[in-house]
Design a protein around this motif. Structure first.
Motif, PDB file in Angstrom:
ATOM      1  N   ILE A   1       0.885  -1.170   0.000  1.00  0.00           N
ATOM      2  CA  ILE A   1       0.000   0.000   0.000  1.00  0.00           C
ATOM      3  C   ILE A   1       0.921   1.218   0.000  1.00  0.00           C
ATOM      4  N   PRO A   2       0.700   2.182  -0.892  1.00  0.00           N
ATOM      5  CA  PRO A   2       1.578   3.360  -0.902  1.00  0.00           C
ATOM      6  C   PRO A   2       1.593   4.057   0.458  1.00  0.00           C
ATOM      7  N   VAL A   3       2.778   4.350   0.940  1.00  0.00           N
ATOM      8  CA  VAL A   3       2.908   5.009   2.245  1.00  0.00           C
ATOM      9  C   VAL A   3       2.287   6.401   2.212  1.00  0.00           C
ATOM     10  N   SER A   4       2.154   6.977   1.019  1.00  0.00           N
ATOM     11  CA  SER A   4       1.525   8.296   0.883  1.00  0.00           C
ATOM     12  C   SER A   4       0.022   8.249   1.152  1.00  0.00           C
ATOM     13  N   SER A   5      -0.510   7.069   1.413  1.00  0.00           N
ATOM     14  CA  SER A   5      -1.920   6.913   1.793  1.00  0.00           C
ATOM     15  C   SER A   5      -2.137   7.125   3.285  1.00  0.00           C
ATOM     16  N   ILE A   6      -1.057   7.432   4.008  1.00  0.00           N
ATOM     17  CA  ILE A   6      -1.132   7.648   5.453  1.00  0.00           C
ATOM     18  C   ILE A   6      -0.773   9.095   5.765  1.00  0.00           C
ATOM     19  N   GLY A   7      -1.728   9.818   6.351  1.00  0.00           N
ATOM     20  CA  GLY A   7      -1.490  11.186   6.802  1.00  0.00           C
ATOM     21  C   GLY A   7      -1.057  11.180   8.257  1.00  0.00           C
ATOM     22  N   VAL A   8      -0.181  12.099   8.630  1.00  0.00           N
ATOM     23  CA  VAL A   8       0.264  12.242  10.019  1.00  0.00           C
ATOM     24  C   VAL A   8       0.212  13.716  10.403  1.00  0.00           C
ATOM     25  N   GLN A   9      -0.090  13.952  11.674  1.00  0.00           N
ATOM     26  CA  GLN A   9      -0.159  15.331  12.162  1.00  0.00           C
ATOM     27  C   GLN A   9       0.094  15.339  13.661  1.00  0.00           C
ATOM     28  N   SER A  10       0.904  16.275  14.107  1.00  0.00           N
ATOM     29  CA  SER A  10       1.087  16.490  15.544  1.00  0.00           C
ATOM     30  C   SER A  10      -0.156  17.187  16.062  1.00  0.00           C
ATOM     31  N   VAL A  11      -0.795  16.590  17.055  1.00  0.00           N
ATOM     32  CA  VAL A  11      -2.006  17.210  17.605  1.00  0.00           C
ATOM     33  C   VAL A  11      -1.780  17.767  19.008  1.00  0.00           C
ATOM     34  N   SER A  12      -0.564  17.619  19.541  1.00  0.00           N
ATOM     35  CA  SER A  12      -0.333  18.131  20.891  1.00  0.00           C
ATOM     36  C   SER A  12       0.846  19.094  20.986  1.00  0.00           C
ATOM     37  N   LEU A  13       1.773  19.065  20.051  1.00  0.00           N
ATOM     38  CA  LEU A  13       2.937  19.957  20.077  1.00  0.00           C
ATOM     39  C   LEU A  13       3.156  20.558  18.705  1.00  0.00           C
ATOM     40  N   GLY A  14       3.436  21.814  18.666  1.00  0.00           N
ATOM     41  CA  GLY A  14       3.642  22.476  17.392  1.00  0.00           C
ATOM     42  C   GLY A  14       2.310  22.664  16.686  1.00  0.00           C
ATOM     43  N   SER A  15       2.289  23.448  15.665  1.00  0.00           N
ATOM     44  CA  SER A  15       1.052  23.669  14.923  1.00  0.00           C
ATOM     45  C   SER A  15       1.354  23.607  13.438  1.00  0.00           C
ATOM     46  N   ARG A  16       1.290  22.422  12.913  1.00  0.00           N
ATOM     47  CA  ARG A  16       1.559  22.213  11.502  1.00  0.00           C
ATOM     48  C   ARG A  16       0.403  21.431  10.899  1.00  0.00           C
ATOM     49  N   PRO A  17       0.157  21.599   9.613  1.00  0.00           N
ATOM     50  CA  PRO A  17      -0.936  20.857   8.967  1.00  0.00           C
ATOM     51  C   PRO A  17      -0.569  19.382   8.792  1.00  0.00           C
ATOM     52  N   GLU A  18      -1.570  18.588   8.489  1.00  0.00           N
ATOM     53  CA  GLU A  18      -1.344  17.175   8.197  1.00  0.00           C
ATOM     54  C   GLU A  18      -0.425  17.049   6.984  1.00  0.00           C
ATOM     55  N   ILE A  19       0.480  16.093   7.061  1.00  0.00           N
ATOM     56  CA  ILE A  19       1.350  15.758   5.929  1.00  0.00           C
ATOM     57  C   ILE A  19       1.130  14.285   5.610  1.00  0.00           C
ATOM     58  N   PHE A  20       1.515  13.879   4.434  1.00  0.00           N
ATOM     59  CA  PHE A  20       1.399  12.479   4.053  1.00  0.00           C
ATOM     60  C   PHE A  20       2.785  11.869   4.032  1.00  0.00           C
ATOM     61  N   LEU A  21       2.884  10.673   4.595  1.00  0.00           N
ATOM     62  CA  LEU A  21       4.180  10.017   4.688  1.00  0.00           C
ATOM     63  C   LEU A  21       4.814   9.863   3.316  1.00  0.00           C
ATOM     64  N   SER A  22       6.126   9.940   3.306  1.00  0.00           N
ATOM     65  CA  SER A  22       6.907   9.679   2.102  1.00  0.00           C
ATOM     66  C   SER A  22       8.253   9.126   2.555  1.00  0.00           C
ATOM     67  N   THR A  23       9.106   8.830   1.596  1.00  0.00           N
ATOM     68  CA  THR A  23      10.427   8.302   1.936  1.00  0.00           C
ATOM     69  C   THR A  23      11.459   9.422   2.084  1.00  0.00           C
ATOM     70  N   THR A  24      11.009  10.666   2.046  1.00  0.00           N
ATOM     71  CA  THR A  24      11.896  11.798   2.307  1.00  0.00           C
ATOM     72  C   THR A  24      11.412  12.545   3.553  1.00  0.00           C
ATOM     73  N   ASP A  25      12.339  13.156   4.259  1.00  0.00           N
ATOM     74  CA  ASP A  25      11.999  13.883   5.486  1.00  0.00           C
ATOM     75  C   ASP A  25      11.017  15.009   5.216  1.00  0.00           C
ATOM     76  N   GLN A  26      10.052  15.123   6.140  1.00  0.00           N
ATOM     77  CA  GLN A  26       9.108  16.233   6.157  1.00  0.00           C
ATOM     78  C   GLN A  26       9.005  16.702   7.599  1.00  0.00           C
ATOM     79  N   THR A  27       8.731  17.975   7.809  1.00  0.00           N
ATOM     80  CA  THR A  27       8.613  18.497   9.167  1.00  0.00           C
ATOM     81  C   THR A  27       7.253  18.140   9.740  1.00  0.00           C
ATOM     82  N   LEU A  28       7.282  17.374  10.830  1.00  0.00           N
ATOM     83  CA  LEU A  28       6.058  16.979  11.528  1.00  0.00           C
ATOM     84  C   LEU A  28       5.670  18.044  12.549  1.00  0.00           C
TER      85      LEU A  28
END
Length: 141
Positions: free
Chosen positions: A71-98
């Protein structure tokens, strides 16, 4: 004129992350496969020294796999809901700021992360434990 010796104490600056567990997304109904599912999970313990700017990056090592199925990993969204305030991102094989921030006091907190499988045709696969490895990288800025 005289010399004076001054001793200044500088608190050490540090950031640390402890992994607390692995999240799991479960599909139980046709609606789950159609619309997706989500879970909020206390994945990390984050410790940041007072006065330190920090950033937490996330990436997956590969797609979600079970035997020969994927299943493509980009089908999974992640978001910090308790620290920091960033929008949901979708997993990939390159670093993204959570999440990122500035510690106005000593930060010692569990980081709650929302994991969301978007649903749809990517999830119409044989049942089984589809897994990947998620890498967190933290940086003091």
């Amino acid at each position: 004129m005289h010399d004076e010796n001054y001793n200044f104490y500088t608190a050490p600056t540090s950031i640390g992350v402890t992994v607390l567990g692995n999240p799991s997304l479960s599909f139980a109904t046709v609606n789950d496969y159609k619309n997706g599912v989500q879970v909020n999970h206390g994945t990390l313990q984050l410790n940041v020294s007072l006065g330190l700017s920090w950033s937490l990056q996330i990436h997956a090592t590969d797609d979600l796999r079970y035997h020969t199925y994927s299943i493509p990993v980009s089908s999974i969204g992640v978001q910090s809901v308790s620290l920091g305030s960033r929008p949901e991102i979708f997993l990939s094989t390159t670093d993204q700021t959570l999440a990122s921030g500035f510690a106005t006091s000593l930060l010692n907190a569990v980081m709650l992360i929302r994991y969301r499988a978007i649903g749809g045709s990517n999830f119409l696969k044989p049942a089984g434990p589809y897994t990947t490895t998620i890498i967190f990288t933290y940086t003091a800025l």
